[in-house]
Scaffold this motif. Structure first.
Motif, mmCIF file in Angstrom:
data_model
loop_
_atom_site.group_PDB
_atom_site.id
_atom_site.type_symbol
_atom_site.label_atom_id
_atom_site.label_comp_id
_atom_site.label_asym_id
_atom_site.label_seq_id
_atom_site.Cartn_x
_atom_site.Cartn_y
_atom_site.Cartn_z
ATOM 1 N N TYR A 37 -131.172 85.479 81.631
ATOM 2 C CA TYR A 37 -129.696 85.824 81.155
ATOM 3 C C TYR A 37 -128.851 85.907 82.271
ATOM 4 O O TYR A 37 -129.354 86.451 83.327
ATOM 5 C CB TYR A 37 -129.762 87.165 80.452
ATOM 6 N N ALA A 38 -127.712 85.204 82.363
ATOM 7 C CA ALA A 38 -126.771 85.342 83.291
ATOM 8 C C ALA A 38 -126.020 86.746 83.366
ATOM 9 O O ALA A 38 -125.863 87.150 84.548
ATOM 10 C CB ALA A 38 -125.498 84.204 83.239
ATOM 11 N N ARG A 39 -125.816 87.303 82.125
ATOM 12 C CA ARG A 39 -125.200 88.731 82.171
ATOM 13 C C ARG A 39 -126.222 89.664 81.968
ATOM 14 O O ARG A 39 -127.202 89.759 81.432
ATOM 15 C CB ARG A 39 -124.274 88.597 80.987
ATOM 16 N N GLU A 40 -126.001 90.833 82.890
ATOM 17 C CA GLU A 40 -127.019 92.081 82.984
ATOM 18 C C GLU A 40 -126.980 92.702 81.817
ATOM 19 O O GLU A 40 -127.963 93.551 81.558
ATOM 20 C CB GLU A 40 -126.472 92.674 84.185
ATOM 21 N N ASP A 41 -125.774 92.670 80.907
ATOM 22 C CA ASP A 41 -125.822 93.518 79.822
ATOM 23 C C ASP A 41 -126.481 92.613 78.472
ATOM 24 O O ASP A 41 -126.352 93.267 77.322
ATOM 25 C CB ASP A 41 -124.162 93.770 79.402
ATOM 26 N N SER A 42 -126.994 91.565 78.662
ATOM 27 C CA SER A 42 -127.363 90.655 77.726
ATOM 28 C C SER A 42 -128.602 91.558 76.836
ATOM 29 O O SER A 42 -128.589 91.462 75.572
ATOM 30 C CB SER A 42 -128.121 89.543 78.039
ATOM 31 N N VAL A 43 -129.591 92.256 77.618
ATOM 32 C CA VAL A 43 -130.528 92.939 76.855
ATOM 33 C C VAL A 43 -130.073 94.221 76.108
ATOM 34 O O VAL A 43 -130.534 94.451 75.173
ATOM 35 C CB VAL A 43 -131.480 93.567 78.061
ATOM 36 N N SER A 44 -128.999 95.039 76.582
ATOM 37 C CA SER A 44 -128.248 95.943 75.804
ATOM 38 C C SER A 44 -127.912 95.584 74.551
ATOM 39 O O SER A 44 -127.728 96.093 73.500
ATOM 40 C CB SER A 44 -127.227 96.603 76.817
ATOM 41 N N ASP A 104 -142.138 110.848 82.037
ATOM 42 C CA ASP A 104 -143.165 111.095 80.636
ATOM 43 C C ASP A 104 -144.568 110.549 80.882
ATOM 44 O O ASP A 104 -144.978 110.090 79.781
ATOM 45 C CB ASP A 104 -142.470 111.026 79.524
ATOM 46 N N GLY A 105 -144.818 110.251 82.099
ATOM 47 C CA GLY A 105 -146.428 109.581 82.201
ATOM 48 C C GLY A 105 -146.096 107.998 81.720
ATOM 49 O O GLY A 105 -147.328 107.448 81.685
ATOM 50 N N GLN A 106 -144.938 107.513 81.429
ATOM 51 C CA GLN A 106 -144.943 105.976 80.876
ATOM 52 C C GLN A 106 -144.186 105.071 81.920
ATOM 53 O O GLN A 106 -143.313 105.782 82.869
ATOM 54 C CB GLN A 106 -144.312 105.841 79.745
ATOM 55 N N VAL A 107 -144.532 103.903 82.022
ATOM 56 C CA VAL A 107 -143.645 103.145 82.845
ATOM 57 C C VAL A 107 -142.274 102.294 82.049
ATOM 58 O O VAL A 107 -142.589 102.106 81.130
ATOM 59 C CB VAL A 107 -144.531 101.962 83.289
ATOM 60 N N TRP A 108 -141.257 102.552 82.611
ATOM 61 C CA TRP A 108 -139.886 102.202 82.141
ATOM 62 C C TRP A 108 -139.375 101.186 82.977
ATOM 63 O O TRP A 108 -139.491 101.199 84.386
ATOM 64 C CB TRP A 108 -139.164 103.276 81.931
ATOM 65 N N LEU A 109 -138.648 100.193 82.321
ATOM 66 C CA LEU A 109 -137.954 99.246 83.103
ATOM 67 C C LEU A 109 -136.351 99.174 82.871
ATOM 68 O O LEU A 109 -136.022 99.116 81.817
ATOM 69 C CB LEU A 109 -138.518 97.824 82.661
ATOM 70 N N ARG A 110 -135.563 98.757 83.804
ATOM 71 C CA ARG A 110 -134.182 98.778 83.526
ATOM 72 C C ARG A 110 -133.788 97.656 82.900
ATOM 73 O O ARG A 110 -134.242 96.344 83.052
ATOM 74 C CB ARG A 110 -133.435 98.962 84.813
ATOM 75 N N ALA A 111 -132.833 97.872 81.847
ATOM 76 C CA ALA A 111 -132.523 96.580 80.973
ATOM 77 C C ALA A 111 -131.742 95.307 81.913
ATOM 78 O O ALA A 111 -132.109 94.181 81.762
ATOM 79 C CB ALA A 111 -131.405 97.182 80.206
ATOM 80 N N SER A 112 -131.286 95.822 82.764
ATOM 81 C CA SER A 112 -130.600 94.682 83.718
ATOM 82 C C SER A 112 -131.706 93.671 84.594
ATOM 83 O O SER A 112 -131.591 92.695 84.580
ATOM 84 C CB SER A 112 -129.581 95.393 84.719
ATOM 85 N N GLU A 113 -132.673 94.463 85.065
ATOM 86 C CA GLU A 113 -133.880 93.766 85.624
ATOM 87 C C GLU A 113 -134.699 92.917 84.474
ATOM 88 O O GLU A 113 -134.991 91.647 84.776
ATOM 89 C CB GLU A 113 -134.735 94.654 86.143
ATOM 90 N N ILE A 114 -134.729 93.559 83.134
ATOM 91 C CA ILE A 114 -135.252 92.754 82.213
ATOM 92 C C ILE A 114 -134.434 91.479 81.731
ATOM 93 O O ILE A 114 -134.911 90.388 81.579
ATOM 94 C CB ILE A 114 -135.492 93.716 81.015
ATOM 95 N N ALA A 115 -132.853 91.476 81.936
ATOM 96 C CA ALA A 115 -132.355 90.546 81.589
ATOM 97 C C ALA A 115 -132.383 89.433 82.562
ATOM 98 O O ALA A 115 -132.430 88.110 82.186
ATOM 99 C CB ALA A 115 -130.828 90.973 81.547
ATOM 100 N N GLN A 116 -132.536 89.735 83.680
ATOM 101 C CA GLN A 116 -132.815 88.723 84.882
ATOM 102 C C GLN A 116 -134.024 87.847 84.596
ATOM 103 O O GLN A 116 -134.121 86.775 84.450
ATOM 104 C CB GLN A 116 -132.745 89.439 86.036
#
Length: 87
Positions: A36-43, A20-32
């Motif tokens: 955070y050690a766990r990829e689900d931390s951001v969720s 939709d014309g926006q930049v989006w980042l995956r939660a797992s990459e943001i957590a890293q």
């Protein structure tokens, strides 16, 4: 979706998604990137504070690498809010 340039932060390489014309980042990459050690931390941060996010800040999308699995993504405004809630 169009291809976006790959960028990095704190030695974490992001693979942004254009939707939709926006930049989006995956939660797992943001957590890293947040250390955070766990990829689900951001969720989990999102789940605890979901009332602070608008529908335009986050989405669930189908995982392009795994069938029947979704991935939470955040736009840049959502990423800023996540960083504020991060420990």
């Amino acid at each position: 979706m169009s291809n976006l340039a790959v960028f990095s932060f704190r030695e974490v390489t992001f693979n942004p998604i254009n939707s939709d014309g926006q930049v989006w980042l995956r939660a797992s990459e943001i957590a890293q990137a947040l250390g955070y050690a766990r990829e689900d931390s951001v969720s989990r941060i999102f789940d605890r504070n979901s009332d602070e996010f608008t529908e335009k800040m986050t989405q669930l999308i189908d995982n392009p690498h795994t069938v029947n699995l979704t991935v939470r993504i955040f736009n840049l405004r959502g990423c800023h809010l996540l960083a504020m809630f991060a420990r």
